[in-house]
Design a protein around this motif. Structure first.
Motif, short mmCIF file in Angstrom:
data_model
loop_
_atom_site.label_atom_id
_atom_site.label_comp_id
_atom_site.label_asym_id
_atom_site.label_seq_id
_atom_site.Cartn_x
_atom_site.Cartn_y
_atom_site.Cartn_z
N ASP A 181 -36.36 -16.01 -53.58
CA ASP A 181 -36.60 -14.74 -54.26
C ASP A 181 -36.92 -13.61 -53.29
O ASP A 181 -36.25 -12.57 -53.29
N ILE A 182 -37.93 -13.79 -52.44
CA ILE A 182 -38.34 -12.69 -51.56
C ILE A 182 -38.08 -12.97 -50.08
O ILE A 182 -37.82 -12.04 -49.32
N GLY A 183 -38.13 -14.24 -49.66
CA GLY A 183 -37.81 -14.55 -48.27
C GLY A 183 -36.40 -14.14 -47.92
O GLY A 183 -36.10 -13.73 -46.79
N SER A 184 -35.51 -14.22 -48.91
CA SER A 184 -34.12 -13.81 -48.69
C SER A 184 -34.03 -12.34 -48.29
O SER A 184 -33.22 -11.95 -47.44
N HIS A 185 -34.85 -11.49 -48.93
CA HIS A 185 -34.89 -10.07 -48.58
C HIS A 185 -35.27 -9.89 -47.11
O HIS A 185 -34.66 -9.10 -46.38
N TRP A 186 -36.32 -10.60 -46.67
CA TRP A 186 -36.80 -10.44 -45.29
C TRP A 186 -35.73 -10.89 -44.30
O TRP A 186 -35.49 -10.22 -43.29
N CYS A 187 -35.10 -12.02 -44.57
CA CYS A 187 -34.08 -12.54 -43.65
C CYS A 187 -32.90 -11.57 -43.53
O CYS A 187 -32.39 -11.33 -42.43
N ASP A 188 -32.47 -11.03 -44.65
CA ASP A 188 -31.39 -10.04 -44.59
C ASP A 188 -31.81 -8.82 -43.80
O ASP A 188 -31.05 -8.30 -42.98
N LEU A 189 -33.05 -8.36 -44.03
CA LEU A 189 -33.54 -7.18 -43.33
C LEU A 189 -33.63 -7.43 -41.83
O LEU A 189 -33.21 -6.58 -41.02
N ALA A 190 -34.13 -8.59 -41.43
CA ALA A 190 -34.28 -8.91 -40.02
C ALA A 190 -32.92 -8.94 -39.31
O ALA A 190 -32.76 -8.40 -38.21
N GLU A 191 -31.94 -9.56 -39.94
CA GLU A 191 -30.61 -9.62 -39.32
C GLU A 191 -29.94 -8.25 -39.31
O GLU A 191 -29.28 -7.87 -38.33
N HIS A 192 -30.11 -7.50 -40.38
CA HIS A 192 -29.49 -6.18 -40.46
C HIS A 192 -30.07 -5.22 -39.43
O HIS A 192 -29.34 -4.51 -38.74
N VAL A 193 -31.39 -5.20 -39.30
CA VAL A 193 -32.05 -4.26 -38.38
C VAL A 193 -31.78 -4.62 -36.93
O VAL A 193 -31.51 -3.75 -36.10
N THR A 194 -31.83 -5.91 -36.60
CA THR A 194 -31.67 -6.31 -35.20
C THR A 194 -30.21 -6.44 -34.78
O THR A 194 -29.90 -6.39 -33.59
N GLY A 195 -29.32 -6.64 -35.75
CA GLY A 195 -27.93 -6.90 -35.41
C GLY A 195 -27.71 -8.30 -34.88
O GLY A 195 -26.62 -8.62 -34.39
N ALA A 196 -28.73 -9.15 -34.95
CA ALA A 196 -28.66 -10.53 -34.46
C ALA A 196 -28.65 -11.48 -35.65
O ALA A 196 -29.04 -11.12 -36.76
N ARG A 197 -28.22 -12.71 -35.37
CA ARG A 197 -28.16 -13.72 -36.43
C ARG A 197 -29.18 -14.81 -36.20
O ARG A 197 -29.40 -15.24 -35.07
N ILE A 198 -29.78 -15.27 -37.29
CA ILE A 198 -30.66 -16.43 -37.23
C ILE A 198 -29.78 -17.67 -37.08
O ILE A 198 -28.87 -17.90 -37.89
N THR A 199 -30.03 -18.46 -36.04
CA THR A 199 -29.19 -19.63 -35.78
C THR A 199 -29.89 -20.95 -36.05
O THR A 199 -29.24 -21.95 -36.37
N LYS A 200 -31.21 -21.00 -35.90
CA LYS A 200 -31.98 -22.22 -36.11
C LYS A 200 -33.29 -21.88 -36.81
O LYS A 200 -33.87 -20.82 -36.57
N VAL A 201 -33.75 -22.82 -37.65
CA VAL A 201 -35.00 -22.60 -38.39
C VAL A 201 -35.81 -23.89 -38.43
O VAL A 201 -35.26 -25.00 -38.39
N LEU A 202 -37.12 -23.71 -38.50
CA LEU A 202 -38.04 -24.83 -38.73
C LEU A 202 -39.01 -24.38 -39.80
O LEU A 202 -39.78 -23.43 -39.59
N ALA A 203 -38.97 -25.04 -40.95
CA ALA A 203 -39.70 -24.54 -42.12
C ALA A 203 -40.72 -25.54 -42.64
O ALA A 203 -40.50 -26.75 -42.64
N ASP A 204 -41.85 -24.99 -43.10
CA ASP A 204 -42.89 -25.76 -43.79
C ASP A 204 -43.14 -25.09 -45.12
O ASP A 204 -43.57 -23.93 -45.17
N LEU A 205 -42.85 -25.80 -46.21
CA LEU A 205 -43.00 -25.24 -47.55
C LEU A 205 -44.16 -25.90 -48.28
O LEU A 205 -44.48 -27.07 -48.02
#
Length: 398
Positions: A181-205
Motif C-alpha cells: 500500500d505505502i511502501g510501494s510509493h516510497w520505492c517508486d519515489l526513491a528510484e524516480h528521484v535517484t534515477g537508480a534501480r533497486i537490485t537487491k533487498v533484505l526484508a523483515d516483516l
C-alpha cells in the motif's frame, strides 16, 4: 480545444480526488461513474456532482463518449477492469498498485504496450515540484555519487485493532499491506528521484496487530466505524510493519521503514539521499521544503519558489513563493501530465518524464515481490527479478 471524456470506475475514497483533479484541468468532461451496482453508482454520482451513473464498468466502457477510464477500484479488480479498458481502446489511469501480483502486473504491461494507448499509475508523489527539483539536482551531479538512500513511510490509521478494511483481506488487497500500500510509493519515489534501480533487498516483516475486531457492516478503507457496532474477530496475515535493506545498481546502499500502526504518524513519507558532495531530504508532510546538507558549509533549506527551481521542476509549481502547494496539487500535476500524454496519442516517445506508466507499475511490483520473497525465505537477500523485466520499455524510464 475539444474536451476529452472521462469515466471513473470504483467511486470510493480516492475517486473524489481524481474528479477534483480533472475538474481543475478545465479541458476534461466527466461523463459518468460506475460502481458495484446502479443504485450505489447513482448515490455516489449525486454526492460527487456527476451527471451519469452506470450499472457496471462494462456499460461505462461501451459508452463512446468515454475516452479515458480512471480505475479506482479495490486492488483485486485492477487487472480485470484495466485489461477490459485497454482492450476497448481506452486510455487508462489506474490507482496503485498496478495489480495484486507480479503476474497480473506483467499481463497489464503487455496489454498496454500492445494497445498503444496512454497507461498511467498514480504514484502521485512524483507530482511535487520539489521532488522534481531533487531529481534534477541528482541528475546534474549536485550531490556527487549517491552512497545512501534511506527513509520511511509511517502511518497510524491501523493502530486501533477495531479498524478493519478490505486492504487487509488478501483476496481483495493482496498478500501485502504496508509494503504494497505505502511502501510501494516510497520505492517508486526513491528510484524516480535517484534515477537508480533497486537490485537487491533484505526484508523483515511483522504483524503487530495479528487479530482485528472488524465491524460486521463495513470494511471500507478509512470508514468511520462506531465502537458499539457488532464485531467479529479477523486473523490478519499481512504485515503492518516492515524494515528493508536495499542495494542499488549505482552502488548505493539504502534502508526503508514502513508502518501503519505507529501513533502520531499520519502520512509521514520521507526520502533522503546522501552523496559524496552533499545530501538532500524531502518530507511529504512538509512538501514545500527541500533540505540540503553540506560538509564544510552551512546546511540550507530551499523553499518552493518557481524562480529558484530547475526548469524541469518549475512547471510543477503554480503559485508564488510563500503560497503552499501540497498533496492535491501534486495529484493534479500527475493527472495534468496524464492528459497531456493522452492528447498526444499516448505514444511512448511523448510521455512526460515524471509520469509513471504501467511499465513503472510492473517494475514496482517486482521490487515489492522481492521484499516478500526475502522475508518468506527467512530474511535473506533477494534479487529483484530483472530477468522478468520487459525488454521493450515505454519511452524514457520514469
Amino acid at each position: 480545444m475539444k474536451k476529452l471524456g472521462m469515466g471513473l470506475v470504483g467511486p470510493g475514497f480516492i475517486a473524489a480526488h481524481h474528479l477534483d483533479a480533472v475538474r481543475r484541468l478545465g479541458d476534461v468532461e466527466i461523463i459518468g461513474i460506475a460502481g458495484s451496482s446502479l443504485d450505489s453508482a447513482k448515490k455516489r454520482a449525486r454526492e460527487l456532482g456527476v451527471a451519469r451513473a452506470y450499472a457496471n464498468y462494462q456499460a461505462l466502457l461501451a459508452d463512446p463518449a468515454v475516452q479515458v477510464v480512471h480505475n479506482t477500484t479495490p486492488n483485486h479488480l485492477h487487472k480485470e477492469i484495466s485489461l477490459a479498458a485497454l482492450h476497448a481502446g481506452k486510455h487508462v489511469i489506474s490507482d496503485k498498485p498496478l495489480a495484486s501480483s507480479v503476474q497480473e502486473s506483467r499481463a497489464l504491461f503487455d496489454a498496454a504496450r500492445d494497445a498503444g494507448v496512454a497507461n498511467v499509475v498514480t504514484f502521485n508523489y512524483r507530482g511535487h515540484a520539489l521532488v522534481q527539483q531533487a531529481r534534477a539536482m541528482i541528475a546534474k551531479g549536485k550531490l556527487g555519487a549517491p552512497v545512501l538512500v534511506h527513509g520511511c513511510y509511517l502511518q497510524d490509521w491501523l493502530t486501533d485493532e477495531r479498524t478493519y478494511t478490505w486492504r487487509l483481506d488478501p483476496k481483495l488487497g493482496g498478500v501485502s499491506s504496508a509494503l504494497g500500500d505505502i511502501g510501494s510509493h516510497w520505492c517508486d519515489l526513491a528510484e524516480h528521484v535517484t534515477g537508480a534501480r533497486i537490485t537487491k533487498v533484505l526484508a523483515d516483516l511483522h504483524t503487530a496487530v495479528p487479530v482485528r475486531q472488524a465491524a460486521v457492516t463495513s470494511a471500507k478503507a478509512f470508514a468511520n466505524q462506531t465502537k458499539s457496532a457488532p464485531r467479529r474477530n479477523v486473523a490478519i496475515t499481512s504485515e503492518d510493519i516492515a524494515s528493508v535493506l536495499l542495494r542499488f545498481d549505482n552502488g548505493a546502499r539504502g534502508s526503508l521503514i514502513v508502518g501503519q500502526v505507529l501513533p502520531g504518524h499520519k502520512n509521514d513519507l520521507r526520502l533522503e539521499v546522501n552523496g559524496r558532495l552533499a545530501s538532500l531530504a524531502w518530507q511529504q508532510e512538509k512538501p514545500n521544503e527541500l533540505w540540503m546538507g553540506h560538509h564544510a558549509q552551512a546546511n540550507t533549506l530551499l523553499m518552493r519558489d518557481p524562480a529558484l527551481l530547475d526548469a524541469s521542476a518549475r512547471r510543477y509549481a503554480h503559485l508564488p513563493a510563500g503560497h503552499p502547494e501540497a498533496w492535491a496539487d501534486a495529484f493534479r500535476n500527475l493527472i495534468a501530465d496524464a492528459y497531456a500524454w493522452i492528447r498526444q496519442g499516448g505514444k511512448p516517445e511523448t510521455k512526460p518524464a515524471a509520469l509513471p506508466s504501467f511499465t513503472d507499475g510492473y517494475r514496482n511490483s517486482l521490487v515489492i515481490d522481492a521484499m516478500l520473497r526475502s522475508h518468506a525465505a527467512g530474511g535473506v537477500w533477494q534479487d529483484v527479478d530483472e530477468h522478468r523485466e520487459p525488454r521493450q520499455k515505454q519511452g524514457k524510464r520514469g
